[in-house]
Write an enzyme that holds these catalytic residues in place. Sequence first.
Site, PDB file in Angstrom:
ATOM      1  N   CYS A 220      -5.714   3.539  -6.631  1.00  0.00           N
ATOM      2  CA  CYS A 220      -5.685   3.141  -6.184  1.00  0.00           C
ATOM      3  C   CYS A 220      -7.044   2.197  -7.512  1.00  0.00           C
ATOM      4  CB  CYS A 220      -6.860   2.948  -5.535  1.00  0.00           C
ATOM      5  SG  CYS A 220      -6.657   4.031  -3.729  1.00  0.00           S
ATOM      6  N   GLY A 221      -6.924   3.105  -8.604  1.00  0.00           N
ATOM      7  CA  GLY A 221      -7.667   2.813 -10.201  1.00  0.00           C
ATOM      8  C   GLY A 221      -6.519   1.783 -10.865  1.00  0.00           C
TER       9      GLY A 221
ATOM     10  N   ARG B  10     -13.129  -2.154   4.457  1.00  0.00           N
ATOM     11  CA  ARG B  10     -12.782  -3.106   3.899  1.00  0.00           C
ATOM     12  C   ARG B  10     -12.988  -4.480   4.144  1.00  0.00           C
ATOM     13  NH1 ARG B  10      -7.366  -1.041   2.043  1.00  0.00           N
ATOM     14  NH2 ARG B  10      -8.260   0.817   1.051  1.00  0.00           N
TER      15      ARG B  10
ATOM     16  N   ARG C  59       5.239  -1.065   4.785  1.00  0.00           N
ATOM     17  CA  ARG C  59       3.673  -0.549   3.885  1.00  0.00           C
ATOM     18  C   ARG C  59       2.941  -1.732   3.378  1.00  0.00           C
ATOM     19  NH1 ARG C  59       1.071   3.597   2.479  1.00  0.00           N
ATOM     20  NH2 ARG C  59       1.610   4.784   0.443  1.00  0.00           N
ATOM     21  N   LYS C  60       2.231  -1.123   2.984  1.00  0.00           N
ATOM     22  CA  LYS C  60       1.409  -2.398   2.118  1.00  0.00           C
ATOM     23  C   LYS C  60       2.022  -3.664   1.213  1.00  0.00           C
ATOM     24  CE  LYS C  60      -0.444   0.329  -1.628  1.00  0.00           C
ATOM     25  NZ  LYS C  60      -1.941   0.652  -2.096  1.00  0.00           N
TER      26      LYS C  60
ATOM     27  N   GLY D 229      -8.398   8.363  -8.779  1.00  0.00           N
ATOM     28  CA  GLY D 229      -9.084  10.225  -8.505  1.00  0.00           C
ATOM     29  C   GLY D 229      -7.625  11.037  -7.820  1.00  0.00           C
TER      30      GLY D 229
END
Length: 586
Positions: A509-510, A133, A247-248, A504
């Site tokens: 993430c979508g 990424r 966390r992110k 998914g």
Amino acid sequence: MSSLSLKFLAPSLPNSNRFRSTRLHATPPQTVAPPASGAAGIDVERLEPRVEEKEGYFILKEKYRKGINPQEKVKIEKEPMKLFMENGIEELSKMSLEEIEKLKLTKDDIDVRLKWLGLFHRRKHHYGRFMMRLKLPNGVTTSAQTRYLASVIRKYGKEGCADVTTRQNWQIRGVVLPDVPEILQGLEEVGLTSLQSGMDNVRNPVGNPIAGIDPDEIVDTRPYTNLLSQYITANSRGNPAFTNLPRKWNVCVIGSHDLYEHPHINDLAYMPATKNGRFGFNLLVGGFFSPKRCAEAIPLDAWVPGDDILPVCKAVLEAFRDLGARGNRQKTRMMWLIDELGIEGFRAEVVKRMPRGQLERSSSEDLVQKQWERRDYLGVHPQKQEGYSFVGLHIPVGRIQSDEMDELARLADEYGSGELRLTVEQNIIIPNIENSKIEALLKEPLLERFSPEPPLLMKGLVACTGNQFCGQAIIETKARALKVTEEVDRQVSVPRPVRMHWTGCPNTCGQVQVADIGFMGCMTRNKDGKVVEGADVFLGGRIGSDSHLGDIYKKSVPCDDLVPLVVDLLINRFGAVRRETEEAED
């Protein structure tokens, strides 16, 4: 103005085809020890920082290591950033996978710690292969960078491809470990980095995809997103001050009334506002998605001058780093800390970490117009520079092959200024095209696949990686999203674009919760009782000034049953008509 401030120069965007992006740099941060006093109702001991600096890295203190999650234990066992900052990747890349698998330490290196370098091992479906990424502030990239990435994935054959992500950056696939040092060197040579793009780090700073060329923009976001990215990564050298977050953490800078940047789903969003004649930003905090909870960002009741954005970013990150929970990973995003402390308590911790212990209250002079119809950037649109236009291209579910990347780079050079812009809807914009060249560009063969005028249902179609490459995905998404949408489009005609997002798994993430209609992968049973791939269907997500996260409409729908369900939804909720009816009326 603090030591972390930097005066912005006017963007370099002349009315010729010599367009240049602005890059600004920042010095690494200095930590500020918080005072001993705490917010009302919060135990003072709770406000003690849980991390400490040792040998240049921030580590979790011994007294706070009880009940921590496995990822925290991996970070304690070995500092992930050493793989980059102390060149540990060189030694690791020379080891065979058989050698690596013998030791837990090196196995954790390839499965967890390499994510700090932007490398994700696809152990489940593509053992020994990695997704990489990139960091791409504001989604701006060059033809040279695009060609380099194409050259990397080309060598991996059918395993190699690239995706445009929902955070305006590239992900490339098929990478093998022995190639990583050379790839990292190549990235540096073309001005790219993958550093700090995964796991408990700050993700790609998002901005207006048509920044600097938008006739209606409020502010050019590129200098701000570049500055944030360079600061957070210490000019791509690595910045350990922000690499051990709980966390992110996502950040965006808003530059248009359209809110292309989706501020409500970011941990920190800079919202343009004036105050006493000065330009600056009000701040939103805490927006996030997770399998167990999704939350919209809320006002911090804070405003910062436009040329002084870094101190508050630093202070927010340090408050999160110092005080955030490190137990259950489903409860470690920043909003959980805000909930625990209360917004005023969290704000007080941010203020403590400001250079002078001060943070102005928010301004009432918001610059974002509330009643604004979001513009479509796909197709041909005039720029603010007279005689120039940009062309938005639809990239079906964001998937691109190496030859297509080379062609995009060629088009950017031949018709534009050698620049491409990536969007959070997984599309690409070619800016800075002389109007006299538009007709020729539209006749290029590549635009038959990457159309500037796709069908209405395709315009807003987004899909995560799915189980083709991602080990966490429950279902296949990209091919299925296209197949379902194509079949629905054969049956009904819609009066306007309808945004449909596929993800998914519950990690979303979508971003299905921001879609008009969202599909979250699951396993379910069909009418015969057989276990099959399915989806939880979401409905009602909105973006823009009246943003709202969608809710579950129907759970566990077998994928084979989605077409009739979507057709009914489009007819009953979005004004669609069946094509045979439309033809009869004609």
